[in-house]
Design a protein around this motif. Structure first.
Motif, mmCIF file in Angstrom:
data_model
loop_
_atom_site.group_PDB
_atom_site.id
_atom_site.type_symbol
_atom_site.label_atom_id
_atom_site.label_comp_id
_atom_site.label_asym_id
_atom_site.label_seq_id
_atom_site.Cartn_x
_atom_site.Cartn_y
_atom_site.Cartn_z
ATOM 1 N N GLU A 160 90.333 -66.590 10.173
ATOM 2 C CA GLU A 160 91.104 -67.786 10.489
ATOM 3 C C GLU A 160 90.742 -68.388 11.841
ATOM 4 O O GLU A 160 91.177 -69.498 12.155
ATOM 5 N N ALA A 161 89.960 -67.672 12.659
ATOM 6 C CA ALA A 161 89.583 -68.186 13.981
ATOM 7 C C ALA A 161 88.664 -69.390 13.815
ATOM 8 O O ALA A 161 87.688 -69.344 13.070
ATOM 9 N N THR A 293 82.129 -51.963 10.720
ATOM 10 C CA THR A 293 82.783 -52.993 9.914
ATOM 11 C C THR A 293 83.313 -54.127 10.780
ATOM 12 O O THR A 293 83.161 -55.312 10.460
ATOM 13 N N VAL A 294 83.938 -53.768 11.911
ATOM 14 C CA VAL A 294 84.444 -54.801 12.813
ATOM 15 C C VAL A 294 83.295 -55.642 13.357
ATOM 16 O O VAL A 294 83.397 -56.868 13.452
ATOM 17 N N ALA A 295 82.185 -54.991 13.723
ATOM 18 C CA ALA A 295 81.037 -55.741 14.242
ATOM 19 C C ALA A 295 80.492 -56.705 13.198
ATOM 20 O O ALA A 295 80.096 -57.842 13.514
ATOM 21 N N ARG A 296 80.473 -56.266 11.934
ATOM 22 C CA ARG A 296 79.986 -57.149 10.877
ATOM 23 C C ARG A 296 80.894 -58.367 10.729
ATOM 24 O O ARG A 296 80.427 -59.509 10.631
ATOM 25 N N MET A 297 82.218 -58.137 10.745
ATOM 26 C CA MET A 297 83.166 -59.249 10.642
ATOM 27 C C MET A 297 83.102 -60.149 11.874
ATOM 28 O O MET A 297 83.201 -61.378 11.777
ATOM 29 N N LEU A 298 82.924 -59.531 13.049
ATOM 30 C CA LEU A 298 82.843 -60.302 14.283
ATOM 31 C C LEU A 298 81.612 -61.204 14.282
ATOM 32 O O LEU A 298 81.672 -62.369 14.690
ATOM 33 N N GLY A 299 80.481 -60.673 13.819
ATOM 34 C CA GLY A 299 79.276 -61.496 13.738
ATOM 35 C C GLY A 299 79.444 -62.674 12.805
ATOM 36 O O GLY A 299 79.043 -63.806 13.127
ATOM 37 N N GLN A 300 80.055 -62.435 11.636
ATOM 38 C CA GLN A 300 80.292 -63.527 10.690
ATOM 39 C C GLN A 300 81.232 -64.572 11.294
ATOM 40 O O GLN A 300 81.011 -65.775 11.154
ATOM 41 N N ALA A 301 82.294 -64.106 11.976
ATOM 42 C CA ALA A 301 83.247 -65.048 12.567
ATOM 43 C C ALA A 301 82.594 -65.881 13.662
ATOM 44 O O ALA A 301 82.814 -67.092 13.757
ATOM 45 N N LEU A 302 81.776 -65.252 14.515
ATOM 46 C CA LEU A 302 81.089 -66.006 15.570
ATOM 47 C C LEU A 302 80.100 -67.002 14.982
ATOM 48 O O LEU A 302 79.949 -68.116 15.494
ATOM 49 N N SER A 303 79.439 -66.607 13.909
ATOM 50 C CA SER A 303 78.505 -67.530 13.267
ATOM 51 C C SER A 303 79.231 -68.736 12.698
ATOM 52 O O SER A 303 78.802 -69.888 12.868
ATOM 53 N N ARG A 304 80.372 -68.496 12.005
ATOM 54 C CA ARG A 304 81.144 -69.613 11.458
ATOM 55 C C ARG A 304 81.682 -70.501 12.570
ATOM 56 O O ARG A 304 81.643 -71.733 12.475
ATOM 57 N N ALA A 305 82.207 -69.872 13.630
ATOM 58 C CA ALA A 305 82.762 -70.667 14.727
ATOM 59 C C ALA A 305 81.680 -71.496 15.402
ATOM 60 O O ALA A 305 81.903 -72.665 15.741
ATOM 61 N N GLY A 306 80.505 -70.904 15.603
ATOM 62 C CA GLY A 306 79.422 -71.668 16.218
ATOM 63 C C GLY A 306 78.994 -72.834 15.360
ATOM 64 O O GLY A 306 78.752 -73.948 15.868
ATOM 65 N N ALA A 307 78.896 -72.596 14.040
ATOM 66 C CA ALA A 307 78.525 -73.698 13.146
ATOM 67 C C ALA A 307 79.587 -74.791 13.153
ATOM 68 O O ALA A 307 79.268 -75.988 13.159
ATOM 69 N N ALA A 308 80.870 -74.371 13.164
ATOM 70 C CA ALA A 308 81.946 -75.367 13.190
ATOM 71 C C ALA A 308 81.934 -76.162 14.490
ATOM 72 O O ALA A 308 82.158 -77.379 14.494
#
Length: 718
Positions: A160-161, A293-308
């Motif tokens: 949701e971030a 697992t947290v690192a994998r989710m964190l990477g995906q979240a940072l990628s989405r946030a950067g794209a947004a």
């Protein structure tokens, strides 16, 4: 004499040594689906102590179901980290009772051509866990449930971030079950250097030595980015021995354990995540699994946030380049405008507004809406806005400006954008797009307005006393539908202190409203406004739809907007008249008899607070008769003008209907079944005064009413 030195006893064979240590060997081929065990491993699994090869389902039946479900994740983590796969497993008998606990250690080999694993390992029985360790043991169900709940909550929060800063705030609040880091840092990559995206648990400025570190530096995060593999340091001694140069930078933070994990997106390492602990952590397989697992989710979240964020920056720039400023102040005129993009997707669409200074000294106000909320709509909007500016600057009248703009848009949308020889990419066609538009040419000195409308919502006028009229204007088809469409011009006068509202349909219909309820909401906002600032009024109109601006642009309502919103406000700032006056003006053409209903509605809105409602009904009836007589008995159009003057309770209404015929009306005595001849009779009965005035070309029929006291509900009209 030489004495023979004693020779050491021969080492036992490997199989004998393993039997002595009560350790079993096993081999698992996932491609074949079979497991081979030696005699000791068979005994530990509850079978006769004989070497055998069995189907993996038989082995699965011996393990606790919760433990078996963990094996796949442990193996995948070991392959990723190129380490041993270690797990504690509960062995059950045929009746489902746990009879012992074993430790399994194996080296997995991954076969990418088949996607299968091959594992060689050992089994060894272990005793009960000490009470302090049980809470974090891999075989403790409560710990597993806590971990699963934590990962679900963490995944939801990171998903949701919406921005990088929000992702970092979520990461800083993560409380891992049993081992929570008190220092976090997220590293990114810029060129061949490591950068610090954000950190938590450190003093401001502590990131200085790490801010622009070359990737070939002997630092754990740099190594993680280079290799894509995690680094675990369980003690300061481990750190000092493995990274002696970087230890001088890490020592002042007084941490005891560190985990550096890669942030991987689509198979590419985009950075590293550091979790630092103020106490020593052994980093068991379960703990490493949680961190991975947290690192994998964190990477995906940072990628989405950067794209947004990149998309927002792009669309904000596109919006700024396409939406004009209101320009320098114009003497005698006050202007305000707002644009609110739709929620979700690109933050720019087809709505626009414009203010154009004309060579004649007049001012052109334009508002429009291109069909759609995508990049194509935004592109067409930009081209159409430039075309309208060019036609206006050439000095064309409002009807000619819209006619030329309609032909221009038809030419754009009919063209095949990708060439005649090749098809359009999937999902993108050269479909026809249309645009609605309202073009107003205003004279700041007199308040005279000339309006041309192409399928757009009609303008509204807020009078000095707060009365709001939706001004009925003639119009044509939306631009781009018919290149030969005509756009008649409507003239009106904006009195000193009155405010003209131009808006797109997003302001009216957003929030589940239909046309009628949406206009009622806008009218109420206009009527209740008691200030003088158009900027405050513009904010009030948008807030009536979305709430406070800081909320509707970034909060939960940001994704609930159904349509773009554009609005433009104009006010002439001449000295206000001493006597409050309301005026309205409407033309009813021979070919548009349906506009008689618009005239009736406009008169009711003009008299919305008239004390005697029966007088309002009488005025509406007389207007209907007067305009209908013009359309029936002449070949010309009818021009309706109404004016209210005076203080509330003592006001006067004057209504005039003008036509171009020189034939004067005569009073007749209509028979019982006659369908005409009642107009002058009605005026004589209902009006205070009335009359007919010949003009140079045509005539004007008028009547006047003086406001009487309000009649009680249900009073006898006689």
């Amino acid at each position: 004499m030489c004495t023979e030195e004693p020779r050491p006893a021969a080492l036992p064979a490997a199989e004998e040594a393993l039997r002595t240590l009560r350790t079993g060997l096993w081999h698992w081929d996932t491609a074949a689906g079979v497991v081979t065990v030696d005699a000791e491993a068979a005994r530990l699994l509850g079978w006769p102590p004989v070497a055998t090869t069995v189907n993996e389902n038989r082995v699965r039946a011996r393990f606790h179901p919760v433990d078996w479900n963990e094996i796949d994740g442990i193996v995948r983590l070991a392959v990723t980290e190129d380490s041993l796969a270690e797990a504690r497993l509960r062995i059950m008998d045929e009746r489902g009772r746990v009879v012992r606990t074993v430790r399994s250690r194996s080296k997995p080999v991954f076969h990418p051509e088949t996607g299968s694993y091959e594992l060689f390992g050992v089994l060894q029985e272990i005793g009960e866990q000490p009470p302090g360790a049980a809470a974090r043991s891999a075989v403790t169900g409560d710990w597993r449930r806590s971990r699963e709940a934590f990962l679900l909550d963490a995944g939801r929060a990171l998903a949701e971030a919406r921005s990088t800063a929000e992702v970092l705030r979520v990461a800083a609040r993560l409380s891992m079950p049993g081992f929570t880091p008190d220092g976090l840092a997220v590293f990114g990559v810029t060129g061949d250097h490591l950068t610090v995206i954000g950190h938590h648990g450190h003093a401001p400025g502590a990131e200085g030595p790490f801010a622009a570190m070359p990737l070939d530096t002997d630092y754990p995060a740099a190594q993680v980015v280079r290799t894509g593999r995690a680094v675990y340091l369980s003690s300061p001694g481990d750190y000092r021995r493995t990274y002696p140069t970087a230890w001088r930078l890490a020592e002042p933070f007084a941490r005891q354990s560190w985990a550096f994990l890669p942030l991987v997106v689509a198979g590419r390492t985009i950075g590293a995540w550091m979790a630092a602990f103020s106490y020593e952590v052994t980093f068991t397989p379960d703990e490493r699994s949680v961190l991975t697992t947290v690192a994998r989710m964190l990477g995906q979240a940072l990628s989405r946030a950067g794209a947004a964020e990149n998309e927002r920056e792009l669309t904000d720039g596109l919006q700024r380049s396409m939406l004009p400023t209101l320009g320098p102040a114009v003497p005698g005129v006050q202007l305000a405008a707002r644009y609110v993009p739709t929620g979700g997707g690109l933050q720019v669409g087809g709505d626009w507004y414009d203010v154009i200074a004309l060579p004649s000294g007049r001012l052109a106000l334009v508002i429009g809406d291109v069909q759609g909320h995508d990049v194509r709509a935004a592109g067409l909007m930009g081209q159409l806005r430039v075309a309208l500016r060019a036609y206006a600057a050439e000095g064309h009248r409002p009807d000619a400006v819209l006619s030329r703009a309609g032909r221009f848009l038809s030419g754009l949308t009919d063209a095949v954008p990708y060439g005649a020889t090749g098809p359009a990419p999937p999902g993108d066609t050269a479909e026809t797009r249309f645009a609605t538009c309202l073009y107003v040419e205003a004279d700041p000195r007199t308040g005279e307005l000339e309006i041309a409308r192409a399928g757009h919502p009609e303008p509204a006028v807020r009078m000095v006393d707060g009365t709001v009229l939706q001004h009925s204007t003639a119009g044509g088809l939306p631009l781009g539908v018919d290149p030969d469409a005509d756009y008649p011009t409507t003239r009106m006068v904006l009195e000193p202190g009155e405010t003209l509202l131009l808006c797109t349909d997003g302001l009216i219909e957003t929030g589940g409203h239909d046309w009628d309820t949406g206009w009622a909401r806008i009218r109420a906002t206009l009527e209740e406004y008691a200030g003088d600032s158009l900027e405050e009024l513009a904010d009030g109109l948008v807030q009536a739809v979305h709430g406070p601006s800081s909320y509707y642009t970034t909060g939960p309502l940001a994704d609930r907007r159904e349509d773009d919103i554009a609005l433009l406000l104009l006010r002439c700032e001449h000295p206000e008249p001493t006597t409050p006056t309301r005026r309205t003006h409407l033309m009813v053409a021979q070919a548009e008899p349906q506009r008689i209903a618009a005239g009736r509605q406009q008169l009711r809105e003009l008299l919305h607070d008239w004390a005697d409602r029966e007088q309002v009904d009488s005025a509406v009836l007389m207007v209907s008769e007067m305009v209908t007589n013009v359309l029936v008995h002449t070949d010309g159009d009818a021009v309706l003008a109404a004016e209210v003057t005076g203080e509330p309770g003592r006001r006067s209404l004057r209504v005039e209907v003008t036509d171009t015929s020189d034939d004067l009306p005569h009073r007749r005595e209509p028979g019982e079944l006659a369908s005409s001849g009642r107009g002058l009779v009605l005026m004589e009965l209902l009006a205070d005064t009335w009359g007919v005035e010949p003009r140079g070309e045509g005539k004007t029929i008028w009547f006047e009413l003086s406001e009487g006291p309000a009649k009680p509900e249900g009073a006898d009209a006689s």
